[in-house]
Scaffold this motif. Structure first.
Motif, PDB file in Angstrom:
ATOM      1  N   SER A  99     -16.403   1.035  -7.528  1.00 20.92           N
ATOM      2  CA  SER A  99     -16.557  -0.155  -6.961  1.00 20.92           C
ATOM      3  C   SER A  99     -18.213  -0.556  -7.263  1.00 20.92           C
ATOM      4  CB  SER A  99     -16.520  -0.184  -5.443  1.00 20.92           C
ATOM      5  OG  SER A  99     -15.436  -0.323  -5.148  1.00 20.92           O
ATOM      6  N   CYS A 132     -13.616   6.296  -5.592  1.00 21.39           N
ATOM      7  CA  CYS A 132     -13.201   4.816  -5.730  1.00 21.39           C
ATOM      8  C   CYS A 132     -14.640   4.280  -5.171  1.00 21.39           C
ATOM      9  CB  CYS A 132     -12.032   4.773  -4.367  1.00 21.39           C
ATOM     10  SG  CYS A 132     -10.395   5.399  -4.896  1.00 21.39           S
ATOM     11  N   ARG A 133     -15.296   4.660  -4.405  1.00 23.11           N
ATOM     12  CA  ARG A 133     -16.697   3.983  -3.948  1.00 23.11           C
ATOM     13  C   ARG A 133     -17.449   3.977  -5.048  1.00 23.11           C
ATOM     14  NH1 ARG A 133     -19.286   7.665  -1.495  1.00 23.11           N
ATOM     15  NH2 ARG A 133     -21.001   6.276  -1.105  1.00 23.11           N
ATOM     16  N   ASP A 150     -19.337  -3.547  -9.858  1.00 21.87           N
ATOM     17  CA  ASP A 150     -20.253  -4.668  -9.485  1.00 21.87           C
ATOM     18  C   ASP A 150     -21.382  -4.604 -10.329  1.00 21.87           C
ATOM     19  OD1 ASP A 150     -18.413  -5.741  -7.951  1.00 21.87           O
ATOM     20  OD2 ASP A 150     -19.269  -4.480  -6.109  1.00 21.87           O
ATOM     21  N   HIS A 162      -8.299   0.826  -1.998  1.00 21.67           N
ATOM     22  CA  HIS A 162      -9.516   0.651  -1.536  1.00 21.67           C
ATOM     23  C   HIS A 162     -10.085  -0.779  -1.988  1.00 21.67           C
ATOM     24  CE1 HIS A 162     -14.160   1.543  -1.461  1.00 21.67           C
ATOM     25  NE2 HIS A 162     -14.115   0.756  -2.703  1.00 21.67           N
ATOM     26  N   LEU A 163      -9.799  -1.257  -3.138  1.00 27.11           N
ATOM     27  CA  LEU A 163     -10.157  -2.723  -3.505  1.00 27.11           C
ATOM     28  C   LEU A 163      -9.619  -3.613  -2.593  1.00 27.11           C
ATOM     29  CD1 LEU A 163     -11.848  -3.230  -5.782  1.00 27.11           C
ATOM     30  CD2 LEU A 163      -9.670  -3.834  -7.169  1.00 27.11           C
ATOM     31  N   SER A 198     -12.533  -5.775  -0.652  1.00 25.91           N
ATOM     32  CA  SER A 198     -12.921  -6.894  -1.335  1.00 25.91           C
ATOM     33  C   SER A 198     -11.659  -7.969  -1.138  1.00 25.91           C
ATOM     34  CB  SER A 198     -13.147  -6.559  -2.819  1.00 25.91           C
ATOM     35  OG  SER A 198     -11.916  -6.188  -3.434  1.00 25.91           O
TER      36      SER A 198
END
Length: 320
Positions: free
Chosen positions: A228, A224-225, A232, A21-22, A26
């Motif tokens: 994130s 995972c979302r 942040d 995911h990362l 990103s």
């Protein structure tokens, strides 16, 4: 600016999904460390092993000498998944769980306060709260810790250690307590993959006790979302519950899988219940929704179909 992220346990189920995911969402540079025991698999890292923003070290977090070599740079964040997490194995051998889950976490926290990283996200579990009765409200971040098996006790111990580093040293730490994750790449010893594997091969499907134990299921990409968001925007010293809002009994989940695969529910075989088996978990995730704007978007039915279809390609002709 490219962020430097250290992920522990990134060859495991949730860790590998988070790295994927990362790297997809990103420009972060990811350093992944994993001791490659039974739950860590090289195939979990195949999708990103050659990515230009990725590197891997085979490292045991409970070995301070091994761990030192990965701190050749200052990380913007440590995302700490690495843990012994199989309840049955913890009942058989508690000492291994204490070593990895508490001592390993201690070494990472020491690196954090030495300035080797700017913050750490510690991934815990709803199991540290213990068990709910049928009519109890779901756990909140203020619920007391009441672990009932060696695995959850080792995680609760690490939770308290993380808290102590924040209170004593003002260490920039955040704790995540998530409900039962499911999805691709989960180890075959876990409940949903085990049911799928047995059903695909027309083998007996074991269900503990009466099968009415209730779990809240969270699809791994939703987790995972959420991570994130916390990475942040999360606040140091805070705890965030991440739940799926999908409370289901183990028996119901097994029947849904068998039904989707067109298998007879007669495959279900009730076996002796696990020692200290928690009856119900439920997570209130209102805090992370209110403060960071996260909510799960994958329904249980959608997530289960996606999971089954992925595993069907893994479990064929009695192989995995």
């Amino acid at each position: 600016m490219i962020k430097q992220i250290l992920v522990t346990g990134g060859a495991g189920f949730i860790g590998s999904n988070f790295i994927h995911h990362l790297l997809q969402t990103s420009s972060s540079y990811v350093t992944n460390i994993d001791s490659m025991t039974y739950a860590g698999k090289f195939e979990n890292m195949a999708e990103f092993e050659n990515h230009e923003n990725y590197r891997f070290f085979s490292v045991d977090i409970s070995n301070k000498e091994q761990l030192t070599k990965v701190f050749d740079r200052t990380y913007d964040a440590i995302v700490h998944f690495a843990a012994e997490s199989h309840v049955d194995r913890s009942i058989e051998n508690p000492s291994v769980f204490l070593n990895t889950n508490i001592i390993g976490t201690n070494y990472l926290l020491l690196a954090l306060i030495e300035g080797r990283a700017k913050k750490m996200i510690y991934i815990s579990t709803d199991e540290v709260y213990g068990s709910l009765d049928k009519d109890d409200l779901p756990f909140t971040e203020q619920s007391p810790l009441a672990a009932n098996n060696p695995y959850s006790a080792s995680k609760a111990g690490a939770d308290l250690l993380v808290r102590s580093f924040y209170k004593t040293y003002q260490a920039p730490v955040i704790t995540i307590r998530c409900s039962n994750n499911y999805g691709p790449r989960q180890d075959e010893e876990k409940f949903i993959p085990k049911i799928i594997a047995r059903a695909v091969n027309n083998e007996k499907v074991p269900v503990y006790g009466d099968g009415l134990q209730i779990r809240d299921w969270l699809f791994v990409t939703d987790h995972c979302r959420a991570l994130s968001k916390v990475l942040d925007h999360g606040e140091a010293g805070e705890i965030y519950n991440i739940g799926g809002g999908n409370e289901r009994s183990n028996l119901d989940v097994a029947k849904r899988i068998l039904d989707y695969l067109g298998k007879n529910c007669n495959l279900i075989c009730h076996v002796k219940d696990r020692q200290g088996h928690d009856r119900r978990y439920g997570i209130n995730w209102a805090k992370i929704h209110k403060e960071l704007g996260w909510k799960p978007v994958i329904s249980f039915d959608e997530g289960l179909v996606r999971t089954i279809e992925w595993y069907k390609t893994q479990f064929k002709d009695g192989t995995s």
